[in-house]
Write a protein that holds these residues in place. Structure first.
Motif, PDB file in Angstrom:
ATOM      1  N   TYR A 200      -2.912   7.264   7.834  1.00 62.22           N
ATOM      2  CA  TYR A 200      -3.885   6.807   6.847  1.00 62.22           C
ATOM      3  C   TYR A 200      -4.576   5.553   7.347  1.00 62.22           C
ATOM      4  CZ  TYR A 200      -1.239   9.787   3.662  1.00 62.22           C
ATOM      5  OH  TYR A 200      -0.618  10.831   3.055  1.00 62.22           O
ATOM      6  N   ALA A 201      -5.843   5.426   6.972  1.00 58.52           N
ATOM      7  CA  ALA A 201      -6.497   4.138   7.162  1.00 58.52           C
ATOM      8  C   ALA A 201      -5.948   3.245   6.064  1.00 58.52           C
ATOM      9  CB  ALA A 201      -8.001   4.290   7.025  1.00 58.52           C
ATOM     10  N   LEU A 202      -5.523   2.062   6.424  1.00 57.60           N
ATOM     11  CA  LEU A 202      -4.918   1.193   5.415  1.00 57.60           C
ATOM     12  C   LEU A 202      -5.967   0.726   4.417  1.00 57.60           C
ATOM     13  CD1 LEU A 202      -2.590  -1.076   7.567  1.00 57.60           C
ATOM     14  CD2 LEU A 202      -1.980   0.945   6.257  1.00 57.60           C
ATOM     15  N   THR A 203      -5.513   0.520   3.184  1.00 58.33           N
ATOM     16  CA  THR A 203      -6.404  -0.090   2.199  1.00 58.33           C
ATOM     17  C   THR A 203      -6.526  -1.578   2.559  1.00 58.33           C
ATOM     18  OG1 THR A 203      -4.579  -0.738   0.779  1.00 58.33           O
ATOM     19  CG2 THR A 203      -5.522   1.444   0.408  1.00 58.33           C
ATOM     20  N   GLN A 206      -3.344  -3.415   1.889  1.00 58.79           N
ATOM     21  CA  GLN A 206      -2.303  -3.134   2.892  1.00 58.79           C
ATOM     22  C   GLN A 206      -2.631  -3.867   4.198  1.00 58.79           C
ATOM     23  OE1 GLN A 206      -2.685   1.175   2.778  1.00 58.79           O
ATOM     24  NE2 GLN A 206      -0.564   1.406   2.074  1.00 58.79           N
ATOM     25  N   VAL A 228       3.821  -2.992  -6.221  1.00 60.70           N
ATOM     26  CA  VAL A 228       4.224  -2.095  -7.309  1.00 60.70           C
ATOM     27  C   VAL A 228       4.594  -0.730  -6.730  1.00 60.70           C
ATOM     28  CG1 VAL A 228       2.799  -3.296  -9.000  1.00 60.70           C
ATOM     29  CG2 VAL A 228       1.859  -1.319  -7.782  1.00 60.70           C
ATOM     30  N   THR A 229       5.292   0.082  -7.524  1.00 59.72           N
ATOM     31  CA  THR A 229       5.695   1.398  -7.037  1.00 59.72           C
ATOM     32  C   THR A 229       4.448   2.208  -6.702  1.00 59.72           C
ATOM     33  OG1 THR A 229       5.777   2.075  -9.342  1.00 59.72           O
ATOM     34  CG2 THR A 229       7.862   1.540  -8.310  1.00 59.72           C
ATOM     35  N   GLY A 230       4.462   2.839  -5.543  1.00 58.10           N
ATOM     36  CA  GLY A 230       3.305   3.650  -5.153  1.00 58.10           C
ATOM     37  C   GLY A 230       2.162   2.841  -4.553  1.00 58.10           C
ATOM     38  N   SER A 231       2.446   1.595  -4.165  1.00 55.47           N
ATOM     39  CA  SER A 231       1.371   0.759  -3.621  1.00 55.47           C
ATOM     40  C   SER A 231       1.244   0.910  -2.110  1.00 55.47           C
ATOM     41  CB  SER A 231       1.616  -0.708  -3.980  1.00 55.47           C
ATOM     42  OG  SER A 231       2.834  -1.151  -3.432  1.00 55.47           O
ATOM     43  N   GLY A 232       2.107   1.729  -1.513  1.00 56.81           N
ATOM     44  CA  GLY A 232       1.973   2.002  -0.088  1.00 56.81           C
ATOM     45  C   GLY A 232       2.750   1.052   0.803  1.00 56.81           C
ATOM     46  N   LYS A 233       3.912   0.611   0.340  1.00 58.33           N
ATOM     47  CA  LYS A 233       4.733  -0.278   1.166  1.00 58.33           C
ATOM     48  C   LYS A 233       5.230   0.454   2.409  1.00 58.33           C
ATOM     49  CE  LYS A 233       7.492  -1.371  -2.353  1.00 58.33           C
ATOM     50  NZ  LYS A 233       6.717  -0.808  -3.479  1.00 58.33           N
ATOM     51  N   THR A 234       5.642   1.710   2.207  1.00 62.17           N
ATOM     52  CA  THR A 234       6.179   2.478   3.326  1.00 62.17           C
ATOM     53  C   THR A 234       5.161   2.565   4.462  1.00 62.17           C
ATOM     54  OG1 THR A 234       7.390   3.766   1.708  1.00 62.17           O
ATOM     55  CG2 THR A 234       7.309   4.640   3.925  1.00 62.17           C
ATOM     56  N   GLU A 235       3.919   2.789   4.096  1.00 60.19           N
ATOM     57  CA  GLU A 235       2.858   2.882   5.100  1.00 60.19           C
ATOM     58  C   GLU A 235       2.709   1.544   5.844  1.00 60.19           C
ATOM     59  OE1 GLU A 235       1.746   5.962   5.348  1.00 60.19           O
ATOM     60  OE2 GLU A 235       0.588   5.390   7.120  1.00 60.19           O
ATOM     61  N   ILE A 384      -1.895   3.188  -4.752  1.00 56.48           N
ATOM     62  CA  ILE A 384      -2.811   3.786  -3.791  1.00 56.48           C
ATOM     63  C   ILE A 384      -3.773   4.762  -4.474  1.00 56.48           C
ATOM     64  CG2 ILE A 384      -2.925   5.450  -1.899  1.00 56.48           C
ATOM     65  CD1 ILE A 384      -2.165   2.825  -0.831  1.00 56.48           C
ATOM     66  N   ASP A 553       9.308  10.591  -4.493  1.00 49.91           N
ATOM     67  CA  ASP A 553       7.855  10.674  -4.592  1.00 49.91           C
ATOM     68  C   ASP A 553       7.464  12.140  -4.790  1.00 49.91           C
ATOM     69  OD1 ASP A 553       5.183  10.179  -4.489  1.00 49.91           O
ATOM     70  OD2 ASP A 553       5.121   9.534  -2.401  1.00 49.91           O
ATOM     71  N   ARG A 593       2.639   9.906  -9.740  1.00 50.76           N
ATOM     72  CA  ARG A 593       2.372   9.478  -8.369  1.00 50.76           C
ATOM     73  C   ARG A 593       1.311  10.350  -7.703  1.00 50.76           C
ATOM     74  NH1 ARG A 593       6.435   5.783  -6.544  1.00 50.76           N
ATOM     75  NH2 ARG A 593       6.007   6.268  -4.378  1.00 50.76           N
TER      76      ARG A 593
HETATM   77  P1  ADP Z   1       5.730   2.596  -2.155  1.00 53.29           P
HETATM   78  O1  ADP Z   1       6.677   2.616  -1.014  1.00 53.29           O
HETATM   79  O2  ADP Z   1       5.046   1.254  -2.301  1.00 53.29           O
HETATM   80  O3  ADP Z   1       6.282   3.086  -3.464  1.00 53.29           O
HETATM   81  P2  ADP Z   1       4.432   4.691  -0.704  1.00 53.29           P
HETATM   82  O4  ADP Z   1       4.400   4.031   0.624  1.00 53.29           O
HETATM   83  O5  ADP Z   1       5.457   5.746  -0.944  1.00 53.29           O
HETATM   84  O6  ADP Z   1       4.525   3.578  -1.837  1.00 53.29           O
HETATM   85  O7  ADP Z   1       2.972   5.235  -0.981  1.00 53.29           O
HETATM   86  C1  ADP Z   1       2.644   6.028  -2.096  1.00 53.29           C
HETATM   87  C2  ADP Z   1       1.823   7.222  -1.661  1.00 53.29           C
HETATM   88  O8  ADP Z   1       0.554   6.815  -1.148  1.00 53.29           O
HETATM   89  C3  ADP Z   1       2.474   8.033  -0.556  1.00 53.29           C
HETATM   90  O9  ADP Z   1       2.317   9.393  -0.859  1.00 53.29           O
HETATM   91  C4  ADP Z   1       1.705   7.629   0.695  1.00 53.29           C
HETATM   92  O10 ADP Z   1       1.688   8.656   1.642  1.00 53.29           O
HETATM   93  C5  ADP Z   1       0.332   7.345   0.164  1.00 53.29           C
HETATM   94  N1  ADP Z   1      -0.383   6.330   0.944  1.00 53.29           N
HETATM   95  C6  ADP Z   1       0.104   5.152   1.380  1.00 53.29           C
HETATM   96  N2  ADP Z   1      -0.844   4.422   2.016  1.00 53.29           N
HETATM   97  C7  ADP Z   1      -1.973   5.151   1.978  1.00 53.29           C
HETATM   98  C8  ADP Z   1      -3.325   4.951   2.435  1.00 53.29           C
HETATM   99  N3  ADP Z   1      -3.661   3.826   3.067  1.00 53.29           N
HETATM  100  N4  ADP Z   1      -4.218   5.930   2.211  1.00 53.29           N
HETATM  101  C9  ADP Z   1      -3.863   7.054   1.542  1.00 53.29           C
HETATM  102  N5  ADP Z   1      -2.626   7.312   1.086  1.00 53.29           N
HETATM  103  C10 ADP Z   1      -1.679   6.385   1.288  1.00 53.29           C
END
Ligand code: ADP
Ligand code: ZN
Length: 734
Positions: A200-203, A206, A228-235, A384, A553, A593
């Motif tokens: 993914y391109a980061l927001t 991020q 927050v939950t779903g904010s893309g920490k893993t990415e 996200i 998720d 989500r």
């Molecule tokens: P968190 O760990 O903060 O709860 P996740 O990393 O699981 O959040 O991200 C939530 C969802 O958003 C996942 O399905 C992930 O693949 C997606 N995602 C994360 N970053 C991006 C991005 N930059 N563009 C599009 N989708 C993204």
């Protein structure tokens, strides 16, 4: 003359808490960190070499000097030290910090097969590989030449896959065109390790986090990502990791226990393939050992694992991440009682790299450090998918009762479930209690059935028709007659996940429920299988204990229901507000989500409680400020540090007497420090052991340590009737 070395060996003895080195002789020099077999008393046991020095003297002279007979080391087990210098040093630091024997620290740091007490020869599997050493060799026959060409085109061909006869191969070896090499085979616990290039391109949010941390990637510091939950920490973790390994350094990625591992593991496996090693308790010992060896052999760049992975023998670490940093599983609850973040900081300091903490609900300790500027703070306030966080409704169960609804489900929740089932959407339900009923009571005499070894009631498990203790292995078949009065009026009270499952099936005929708790996920791949089934929509409802709150998720989940929020609110622990907030916020984060909006309902008898109000409005800041006020008034962390001294033993009188003695001693030695207790542990007797606790609140540990060392040496090495454990930053009063 033969050379003699005096070798210092650390041993683990089952009955004494020995933490001293014993001297043995060796005719060869041994490196610290290798295991040896020795005769100790009359037993052959395994020890761990901590030092080795050359002696000019003969054995006889040495014995004359020492006044006893030396023994030779019986066998040297390892060729190379198990731990490198950094980790050997760490084991010493860990022993000091937790006041536990160094041998127990070594045990905690190594995988089961390599523990100092183990001498098991591990079955390393080998495979034969044909390697070309002269690719332009001119061979005697056309067949041989053809075979060489084949091998040139297929490097790393396994012997068993070689399509030519053995005699052809023998001749090629003879002519020095190829050699046959033995290579270690690893059991790969994850079959799916194909790299998936989707990135993914980061927001911009991020990107800010990634840039900030990358700018200080060679500096030891701690960064907290509050997202927050779903904010893309893993990415964010994935991007940082990629950057670090591109710079030839390694990454330690820690996650809480197994509940979260499948999804996190897959994210890393997809991106980095074989460069990732996985360490967690569910791997078979063989798999775990293989992953460990891959790390030792520098074959991996990233280690993903639960708590103990913090000791992974990675070199040149460039980043340490703790996801869900607030999770209690980061605290080890047995000897040595360490905190993972503390170890992370020690290692990060050594390697000059950052520690990154991430959470939607940071611990009060971490967040207060971050707003004071001790940690760098990064915020990811938006999801996200741009959807708002799910709407939360608090349902007053007292009101339901007043209106004659005695069911586990409020009418509103029943309606929601029905609607989601009809829409073919999925549901997550949380009840933080496993089993069927919490306890069984005789209506004639009032007797409650208890565990004979622990001060707790037995939990009724209906499917197995068993009463089980959740604190020891004790279980008995459910009886027909009260063991006290022989009456037949035994009734079960309270509700566990099994009962909820049954009621769901009654209320919504045909509904498919997956129960996800300790009882259903015991098997090795239990977690992954159940989650996969839910992902494939083979069930409508995922019903579980707190295990379902984290990291899951699922796009199609639009409703999350919490059956009884008060369960965790009522636990007598200073962290119960914090835990409740975290649990509810985390589980709410499972809803909405994907592309559909999510709803959350929380059933409670305390709808006005500030924790629930803060959850309702997703107001972490308000929760933080209110809870900090309470902590300050009551003198709890982060305003003070806590140490719980646990005094335990089989003899109740001895426990009590020694606990009082310790309190008196500590008060005398540490007059300025607040010392509370001794009080009975929340569960006073567990597995036939009585436990008392002394609680110390302090701000500076300098004066404390020497006093504690003397105290713990006295009680643990002199063969008293009690055992004393120091638990810094206790997470459990049980
Ligand atoms: P968190 O760990 O903060 O709860 P996740 O990393 O699981 O959040 O991200 C939530 C969802 O958003 C996942 O399905 C992930 O693949 C997606 N995602 C994360 N970053 C991006 C991005 N930059 N563009 C599009 N989708 C993204
Ligand atoms: Zn028990």
């Amino acid at each position: 003359m033969i050379k003699l070395y005096i070798v210092q060996v650390l041993v683990e003895h089952p009955t004494h808490a020995l933490d001293t080195n014993f001297d043995y002789l060796s005719k060869e020099e041994l490196k610290p960190g290798v295991r040896v077999a020795i005769v100790f008393g009359y037993q052959r046991i395994i020890g761990y070499v901590t030092g080795c020095k050359y002696s000019e003297k003969s054995k006889e002279d040495l014995e004359e000097e020492a006044g006893f007979k030396y023994r030779y080391i019986s066998e040297v087990i390892d060729k190379q030290p198990l731990l490198n210098d950094e980790l050997q040093q760490l084991s010493i630091t860990l022993a000091k910090l937790t006041l536990s024997p160094r041998i127990s620290c070594l045990q905690a740091m190594l995988p089961p097969q390599l523990k100092p007490s183990s001498n098991k020869a591990v079955g390393i599997k080998y495979q034969n590989v044909i390697e070309v050493i002269d690719k332009d060799a001119v061979l005697k026959t056309v067949k041989q030449q053809e075979a060489l060409q084949f091998l040139n085109q297929h490097p790393h061909t396994l012997l068993k896959d070689f399509p030519y006869s053995k005699s052809v191969l023998d001749k090629m070896v003879e002519q020095k065109a190829v050699i046959i090499k033995k290579e270690e085979v690893y059991r790969d616990p994850f079959v799916d390790d194909q790299k998936n290039p989707i990135e993914y391109a980061l927001t911009s949010d991020q990107q800010k986090v990634v840039n900030g941390i990358m700018a200080k990637i060679n500096v030891y510091h701690t960064a907290l990502i509050h997202g927050v939950t779903g904010s893309g920490k893993t990415e964010v973790y994935l991007h940082l990791s990629k950057y670090v390994i591109q710079n030839n350094r390694t990454v330690l990625m820690l996650v809480p226990e197994i509940s979260l591992t499948p999804m996190m593991v897959n994210a890393f496996k997809h991106k980095f393939g074989k460069e990732v090693a996985i360490i967690h308790s569910r791997l078979s010992p063989g798999e775990r050992y293989d992953e460990y060896r891959r790390i030792l052999n520098h074959e991996v760049k990233i280690v993903v694992g639960a708590r103990s992975a913090i000791f992974a023998p990675l070199e040149n670490i460039g980043l340490i991440i703790l996801d869900e940093e607030h999770d209690p599983s980061y605290k080890q609850e047995s000897k040595p009682r360490y905190q993972t973040a503390q170890i992370a900081r020690i290692r990060a300091k050594y390697h000059h790299c950052p520690v990154v903490l991430g959470s939607a609900t940071p611990s009060l300790e971490s967040y207060s450090r971050a707003i004071k500027g001790v940690y760098d703070l990064y915020e990811l306030p938006k999801r996200i998918n741009q959807f708002p966080l799910p709407e939360i409704e608090l349902i007053d169960m007292a009101k339901e009762m007043r209106q004659q609804n005695y069911s586990l489900f409020s009418r509103a929740m029943q309606k929601q479930i029905q609607a989601r089932l009809q829409a073919k959407e999925q549901i997550i339900l949380l009840l933080n209690k496993r089993g069927y009923a919490s306890f069984v009571r005789c209506l004639d005499c009032g007797e409650v059935i208890k565990c004979p070894h622990c001060d707790v009631t037995l939990t009724y498990h209906k499917q197995e028709r068993m009463l089980k203790c959740h604190y020891c292995e004790y279980q008995i078949p459910i009886m027909k007659h009260c063991p006290n009065c022989k009456g037949t009026n035994l009734k079960h009270f309270g509700t566990g996940t099994q009962k909820v499952e049954e009621q769901l099936e009654n209320l919504f005929p045909g509904v498919k429920v997956i129960r996800y708790d300790v009882d259903t996920t015991k098997n090795k791949d239990g977690h992954q299988k159940l989650l996969q089934q839910f992902e494939n929509h083979e069930a409508d409802i995922l019903l579980g204990t707190q295990m379902i709150a984290k990291g899951l998720d699922f796009e199609n989940v639009t409703f999350v229901g919490v059956l009884n929020a008060d369960l965790s609110l009522n636990i007598p622990d200073f962290r119960s507000n914090e835990r409740t907030y975290q649990l509810l916020e985390q589980v709410s984060g499972r809803a909405g989500r994907g592309k559909k909006k999510g709803t959350v309902m929380i059933q409670t008898y305390n709808p006005d409680h500030f924790v629930l109000q803060c959850v309702k409005t997703h107001d972490f800041n308000r929760f933080f400020n209110e809870e900090m006020k309470i902590r300050r008034l009551a003198k709890y962390p982060p305003y003070v540090h806590l140490l719980s001294i646990i005094i335990q033993g089989k003899n109740e009188q001895a426990v009590s007497k020694n606990a009082n003695q310790i309190k008196t001693y500590l008060q005398k030695q540490l007059p300025q420090i607040l010392i509370l207790g001794p009080a009975n542990s929340l569960i006073y007797r567990m597995q036939d052991i009585y436990r008392k606790r002394i609680l110390i609140k302090f701000t500076d540990s300098k004066k404390l340590y020497p006093v504690l060392e003397t105290m713990s040496d006295f009680y643990n090495k002199q063969g008293t009737k009690v055992h004393v454990v120091c638990d810094f930053n206790p997470y459990s009063q049980i």
